[in-house]
Design a protein around this motif. Structure first.
Motif, PDB file in Angstrom:
ATOM      1  N   UNK A   1      -3.710 -14.313 -11.778  1.00 43.43           N
ATOM      2  CA  UNK A   1      -3.572 -13.163 -10.890  1.00 43.43           C
ATOM      3  C   UNK A   1      -4.528 -12.047 -11.291  1.00 43.43           C
ATOM      4  N   UNK A   2      -5.309 -11.601 -10.323  1.00 49.36           N
ATOM      5  CA  UNK A   2      -6.218 -10.482 -10.541  1.00 49.36           C
ATOM      6  C   UNK A   2      -5.518  -9.161 -10.215  1.00 49.36           C
ATOM      7  N   UNK A   3      -6.083  -8.087 -10.682  1.00 52.34           N
ATOM      8  CA  UNK A   3      -5.503  -6.766 -10.437  1.00 52.34           C
ATOM      9  C   UNK A   3      -6.052  -6.187  -9.138  1.00 52.34           C
ATOM     10  N   UNK A   4      -5.571  -6.728  -8.034  1.00 52.95           N
ATOM     11  CA  UNK A   4      -5.997  -6.218  -6.732  1.00 52.95           C
ATOM     12  C   UNK A   4      -4.895  -6.443  -5.698  1.00 52.95           C
ATOM     13  N   UNK A   5      -5.075  -5.858  -4.521  1.00 54.00           N
ATOM     14  CA  UNK A   5      -4.092  -5.980  -3.449  1.00 54.00           C
ATOM     15  C   UNK A   5      -3.922  -7.426  -3.003  1.00 54.00           C
ATOM     16  N   UNK A   6      -5.009  -8.155  -2.919  1.00 57.39           N
ATOM     17  CA  UNK A   6      -4.973  -9.537  -2.443  1.00 57.39           C
ATOM     18  C   UNK A   6      -4.006 -10.369  -3.280  1.00 57.39           C
TER      19      UNK A   6
ATOM     20  N   UNK B   1      -3.923 -11.415   5.219  1.00 52.70           N
ATOM     21  CA  UNK B   1      -3.577 -10.638   6.406  1.00 52.70           C
ATOM     22  C   UNK B   1      -2.827  -9.365   6.025  1.00 52.70           C
ATOM     23  N   UNK B   2      -1.892  -9.468   5.098  1.00 56.54           N
ATOM     24  CA  UNK B   2      -1.164  -8.283   4.657  1.00 56.54           C
ATOM     25  C   UNK B   2      -2.103  -7.282   3.984  1.00 56.54           C
ATOM     26  N   UNK B   3      -3.041  -7.799   3.217  1.00 56.90           N
ATOM     27  CA  UNK B   3      -4.021  -6.914   2.582  1.00 56.90           C
ATOM     28  C   UNK B   3      -4.852  -6.187   3.641  1.00 56.90           C
ATOM     29  N   UNK B   4      -5.325  -6.918   4.648  1.00 50.87           N
ATOM     30  CA  UNK B   4      -6.149  -6.291   5.693  1.00 50.87           C
ATOM     31  C   UNK B   4      -5.366  -5.228   6.458  1.00 50.87           C
ATOM     32  N   UNK B   5      -4.080  -5.469   6.670  1.00 49.35           N
ATOM     33  CA  UNK B   5      -3.265  -4.537   7.439  1.00 49.35           C
ATOM     34  C   UNK B   5      -2.943  -3.247   6.686  1.00 49.35           C
ATOM     35  N   UNK B   6      -3.333  -3.154   5.426  1.00 47.36           N
ATOM     36  CA  UNK B   6      -3.226  -1.865   4.734  1.00 47.36           C
ATOM     37  C   UNK B   6      -4.095  -0.837   5.459  1.00 47.36           C
ATOM     38  N   UNK B   7      -5.197  -1.303   6.039  1.00 50.89           N
ATOM     39  CA  UNK B   7      -6.057  -0.463   6.888  1.00 50.89           C
ATOM     40  C   UNK B   7      -6.120  -1.146   8.261  1.00 50.89           C
TER      41      UNK B   7
ATOM     42  N   UNK C   1      -9.408   4.073 -13.753  1.00 53.55           N
ATOM     43  CA  UNK C   1      -9.675   5.495 -13.680  1.00 53.55           C
ATOM     44  C   UNK C   1      -9.685   6.060 -12.280  1.00 53.55           C
ATOM     45  N   UNK C   2      -9.684   5.188 -11.252  1.00 53.57           N
ATOM     46  CA  UNK C   2      -9.667   5.654  -9.878  1.00 53.57           C
ATOM     47  C   UNK C   2      -8.263   5.601  -9.300  1.00 53.57           C
ATOM     48  N   UNK C   3      -8.174   5.598  -7.967  1.00 54.97           N
ATOM     49  CA  UNK C   3      -6.897   5.529  -7.275  1.00 54.97           C
ATOM     50  C   UNK C   3      -6.422   4.087  -7.226  1.00 54.97           C
ATOM     51  N   UNK C   4      -5.207   3.862  -7.642  1.00 54.05           N
ATOM     52  CA  UNK C   4      -4.658   2.511  -7.609  1.00 54.05           C
ATOM     53  C   UNK C   4      -4.501   2.070  -6.152  1.00 54.05           C
ATOM     54  N   UNK C   5      -5.092   0.932  -5.744  1.00 53.65           N
ATOM     55  CA  UNK C   5      -5.020   0.524  -4.335  1.00 53.65           C
ATOM     56  C   UNK C   5      -3.600   0.269  -3.854  1.00 53.65           C
ATOM     57  N   UNK C   6      -2.677  -0.017  -4.764  1.00 52.98           N
ATOM     58  CA  UNK C   6      -1.290  -0.231  -4.348  1.00 52.98           C
ATOM     59  C   UNK C   6      -0.658   1.044  -3.797  1.00 52.98           C
ATOM     60  N   UNK C   7      -1.200   2.188  -4.168  1.00 54.87           N
ATOM     61  CA  UNK C   7      -0.650   3.448  -3.663  1.00 54.87           C
ATOM     62  C   UNK C   7      -0.994   3.670  -2.195  1.00 54.87           C
ATOM     63  N   UNK C   8      -1.923   2.867  -1.657  1.00 50.59           N
ATOM     64  CA  UNK C   8      -2.326   3.026  -0.254  1.00 50.59           C
ATOM     65  C   UNK C   8      -1.438   2.238   0.702  1.00 50.59           C
ATOM     66  N   UNK C   9      -0.531   1.420   0.176  1.00 53.55           N
ATOM     67  CA  UNK C   9       0.300   0.580   1.034  1.00 53.55           C
ATOM     68  C   UNK C   9       1.383   1.431   1.700  1.00 53.55           C
ATOM     69  N   UNK C  10       1.463   1.340   3.015  1.00 59.94           N
ATOM     70  CA  UNK C  10       2.502   2.043   3.774  1.00 59.94           C
ATOM     71  C   UNK C  10       3.672   1.085   3.965  1.00 59.94           C
ATOM     72  N   UNK C  11       4.669   1.207   3.125  1.00 57.36           N
ATOM     73  CA  UNK C  11       5.805   0.286   3.174  1.00 57.36           C
ATOM     74  C   UNK C  11       6.712   0.542   4.372  1.00 57.36           C
ATOM     75  N   UNK C  12       6.447   1.583   5.115  1.00 60.92           N
ATOM     76  CA  UNK C  12       7.187   1.826   6.337  1.00 60.92           C
ATOM     77  C   UNK C  12       6.592   1.128   7.552  1.00 60.92           C
TER      78      UNK C  12
END
Length: 264
Positions: free
Chosen positions: A84-89, A179-185, A4-15
């Protein structure tokens, strides 16, 4: 996935520069998961199954596949299935399995061998610890030898300022999914554990094949990695265009002072 919230995958800056080797594979999968509110294991499995000719050493399933009391690494080795869990990690972990199938399979094989030899202990043994460090936080650097000499010496000014033009000949590819997960922020103190690769590695597929053979229990037990503050890499962060960016000793730390009598 987002309950029901914001999907964390939408926060990834693929650029982001560090995600360029991952964008072609990862961005469409993330978009599909966000658009359809799909489970992470489902979108990863769709990619694994889409090319039957490619080497895909595992499939992906929900976290509930992992029986209680079973070691995660051992389950993957035995079943060739990644819970596999439903998270960025776990999304990034799945991308690494898809992008580095041979290296991840070799890493998992060594983990299983260590578990078979020592069992699952409250504290990981030295080999499992080294493998976990690289699995979570590793990167591969193909670079001219002067860059490597400066990195191993932690001579940050030489590495990033004096030798800055040489970074145009270097290739740094992230491997660690945490590391990739942390670099989202991204934050300045973030450090990768970097493993040296030959200069000739001109593609991720080449790195994958080479890394799978380079992982050896007798050498990796000593953690043959160099710490690298990744946002210091030229072109990876706008602020590092200023030389004083590297004056922060809390991030760009000097080499440890040898203890008396050590190495004699």
């Amino acid at each position: 996935m987002a309950a029901g919230g914001v999907n964390p995958l939408s926060a990834v800056d693929w650029g982001a520069p560090w995600l360029q080797p991952w964008r072609q594979l990862g961005e469409p999968l993330a978009q599909r998961a966000v658009a359809h509110d799909a489970a992470v294991h489902a979108v990863l499995q769709s990619a694994a199954a889409s090319n039957a000719a490619a080497e895909r050493p595992v499939c992906f399933g929900p976290q509930s596949d992992l029986p209680a009391g079973t070691a995660y690494e051992q389950f993957i080795f035995d079943q060739r299935r990644v819970p596999t869990r439903d998270n960025l990690h776990d999304f990034f972990n799945g991308l690494v399995w898809l992008q580095f199938p041979q290296a991840k399979r070799r890493l998992n094989q060594l983990q299983a061998q260590a578990i078979a030899a020592d069992g699952v202990q409250p504290v990981r043994g030295p080999l499992r610890d080294a493998l976990t460090v690289f699995d979570e936080n590793g990167a591969v650097l193909c670079a001219p030898s002067p860059l490597w000499d400066a990195l191993r010496a932690r001579d940050w000014h030489r590495l990033f300022v004096e030798l800055r033009p040489l970074w145009g000949e270097a290739r740094l590819v992230l491997f660690g999914h945490a590391l990739m997960e942390k670099l989202v922020l991204p934050r300045k103190p973030m450090v990768a554990h970097v493993f040296a690769a030959p200069d000739a590695m001109d593609s991720v597929a080449c790195i994958d094949r080479w890394l799978a053979t380079a992982m050896q229990a007798d050498t990796w037990v000593a953690k043959p990695f160099a710490p690298l503050p990744v946002l210091g890499v030229p072109g990876w962060w706008p602020a590092n265009a200023e030389a004083n960016f590297y004056d922060d000793a809390q991030v760009f730390r000097p080499p440890p002072v040898p203890r008396a009598g050590v190495g004699r």
